[in-house]
Scaffold this motif. Sequence first.
Motif, PDB file in Angstrom:
ATOM      1  N   LEU A   1      -8.078  -5.606 -19.026  1.00 22.32           N
ATOM      2  CA  LEU A   1      -7.850  -7.032 -18.792  1.00 22.32           C
ATOM      3  C   LEU A   1      -6.423  -7.340 -19.239  1.00 22.32           C
ATOM      4  CD1 LEU A   1      -9.191  -9.726 -17.948  1.00 22.32           C
ATOM      5  CD2 LEU A   1      -9.929  -9.982 -20.315  1.00 22.32           C
ATOM      6  N   LYS A   2      -5.524  -7.495 -18.264  1.00 22.05           N
ATOM      7  CA  LYS A   2      -4.095  -7.635 -18.567  1.00 22.05           C
ATOM      8  C   LYS A   2      -3.689  -9.109 -18.561  1.00 22.05           C
ATOM      9  CE  LYS A   2      -2.895  -3.174 -16.475  1.00 22.05           C
ATOM     10  NZ  LYS A   2      -2.228  -2.547 -17.625  1.00 22.05           N
TER      11      LYS A   2
ATOM     12  N   GLN B   1     -11.954  -3.534 -26.854  1.00 20.68           N
ATOM     13  CA  GLN B   1     -10.843  -3.179 -27.733  1.00 20.68           C
ATOM     14  C   GLN B   1      -9.541  -3.818 -27.266  1.00 20.68           C
ATOM     15  OE1 GLN B   1     -10.445   1.019 -28.903  1.00 20.68           O
ATOM     16  NE2 GLN B   1     -12.304   1.485 -27.733  1.00 20.68           N
ATOM     17  N   VAL B   2      -8.711  -4.213 -28.230  1.00 24.66           N
ATOM     18  CA  VAL B   2      -7.344  -4.632 -27.938  1.00 24.66           C
ATOM     19  C   VAL B   2      -6.447  -3.410 -28.121  1.00 24.66           C
ATOM     20  CG1 VAL B   2      -5.439  -6.152 -28.557  1.00 24.66           C
ATOM     21  CG2 VAL B   2      -7.791  -6.983 -28.727  1.00 24.66           C
ATOM     22  N   LEU B   3      -5.756  -3.010 -27.056  1.00 23.89           N
ATOM     23  CA  LEU B   3      -4.896  -1.830 -27.107  1.00 23.89           C
ATOM     24  C   LEU B   3      -3.511  -2.200 -27.644  1.00 23.89           C
ATOM     25  CD1 LEU B   3      -5.827  -0.193 -23.677  1.00 23.89           C
ATOM     26  CD2 LEU B   3      -6.952   0.054 -25.906  1.00 23.89           C
TER      27      LEU B   3
ATOM     28  N   GLN C   1      -9.351  -3.807 -23.403  1.00 23.81           N
ATOM     29  CA  GLN C   1     -10.070  -2.756 -22.678  1.00 23.81           C
ATOM     30  C   GLN C   1     -11.567  -3.041 -22.735  1.00 23.81           C
ATOM     31  OE1 GLN C   1      -9.175   1.735 -22.886  1.00 23.81           O
ATOM     32  NE2 GLN C   1     -10.866   1.461 -24.314  1.00 23.81           N
ATOM     33  N   ILE C   2     -12.182  -3.146 -21.560  1.00 22.70           N
ATOM     34  CA  ILE C   2     -13.619  -3.415 -21.457  1.00 22.70           C
ATOM     35  C   ILE C   2     -14.311  -2.138 -20.998  1.00 22.70           C
ATOM     36  CG2 ILE C   2     -15.406  -4.793 -20.330  1.00 22.70           C
ATOM     37  CD1 ILE C   2     -13.253  -6.938 -19.826  1.00 22.70           C
ATOM     38  N   SER C   3     -15.216  -1.629 -21.818  1.00 27.91           N
ATOM     39  CA  SER C   3     -15.992  -0.437 -21.464  1.00 27.91           C
ATOM     40  C   SER C   3     -17.472  -0.796 -21.445  1.00 27.91           C
ATOM     41  CB  SER C   3     -15.754   0.697 -22.468  1.00 27.91           C
ATOM     42  OG  SER C   3     -14.389   1.051 -22.532  1.00 27.91           O
TER      43      SER C   3
END
Length: 424
Positions: free
Chosen positions: A263-264, A374-376, A382-384
Amino acid sequence: MSPLTQHLGIPWVVRQAVEKFTPQLRYSYDEEKNELSVATTLTAGLTKTIRLNLCGLGVEQNDEDAGGAWKSSTRIEGTVLKTVQRNDSLDATLYETRRIINDSGDPNDHSKDQLWYTAQLHKDNLPQDIIVNRYFDRVSGPPPLDETHLCSLAEERGGCESEQTGDSGEKQGISTEESSTRGCGTPGHGDGRVEGHDEGNKFKQMGEKAVSAVKNLVDSALGSDPSTAGWSLSSGKGGSRIFQREDETDRNLPVVGIGVILLKNMDISLETVVNYLAEPENKLEFDSQILKAVKLDDLPCGARIMYQAFKGQWGFAGRDFTLLCYQKKISDKRVILGICSLDYPNAPAAADLWPSGAGTFVRATFLKGGYDLQVLASGDVQISFVSQADLKAYGVPAWINKRVKAEQLNIVASIKEHIEKRFG
């Protein structure tokens, strides 16, 4: 039972014994294995035993008298024990229900308990299903086991057998009265919550285990060398990545899958994504296959109980789940929503939960999965989505089963789209 036993390929000698002798059934329960053994004695020296795992797991047993290897799955729905058995070599699926009926008029008097047994055989080459009903009188043994109401010993009543043919088509189970999805447990009070320290610990432990499973799987798939860890990688919808591999502990279990997408949008926070995915009703927005998603309960341990029902496809019945969802903050930049199936004692009856007008549903099992968020370092979220589900797909063509699972992993693209539309 001649037509049914004949189509199962049971030898003539055994079929004759079934017809001529009064069988006795002896039920015994192994608490450690959560397994029910059913020993059928037709005459001296002729006893057949089957073992039913009550955890809902697929179990394979070999029966030389009935076509070889049968894979079975058993679940308890209130006072009804339901079993589905599949034999691929015979192209046959056998649906069985067992339940105890108290015929004494006194709920504490089990001397006149009766076991009602129904078997429904579906074979791909038969124009119609074969249905057999049998009734057994209780002879001895302790009272029925908790809510399963299964007796320890039963003897068939003479002259109480009937045979009929059913409608052709898919049979995902035999409908019975008084069925429910209630598991064996201690009911809660007041607002429907399960009270007590031990119960709270049990649900929390389930949640922690679900979170740990998601974390380990995502770390493995997104590590430096996923192929070495057994993962295959393919491209999914909307720029997503799809990871799949066999279950490391048991290759007979369904494949584990992970859908991953970025998700950008710097204006959408990790907290926003977590809150969106934690609300059951939002799944109706991003998952086109779901018919119903509702919260059943919030537990004191922090877990949430949910119900979800999914559409049937290509003439096959829909699947539904009762789920535990547990949220855990791993760090300031990582949150996991662990999800797994459970038997929740306060869940309404199955038929009361089914979406109106959508027919009956087959209770499936979500073995492990959930969301890893998670926030990269780049600032992207990041969505998993992790999923390993037993869809109880005996009799369902493999290509349908595979397609349904692939579609589920691709929902990460839809999640991204709807989050951006609402919050971007």
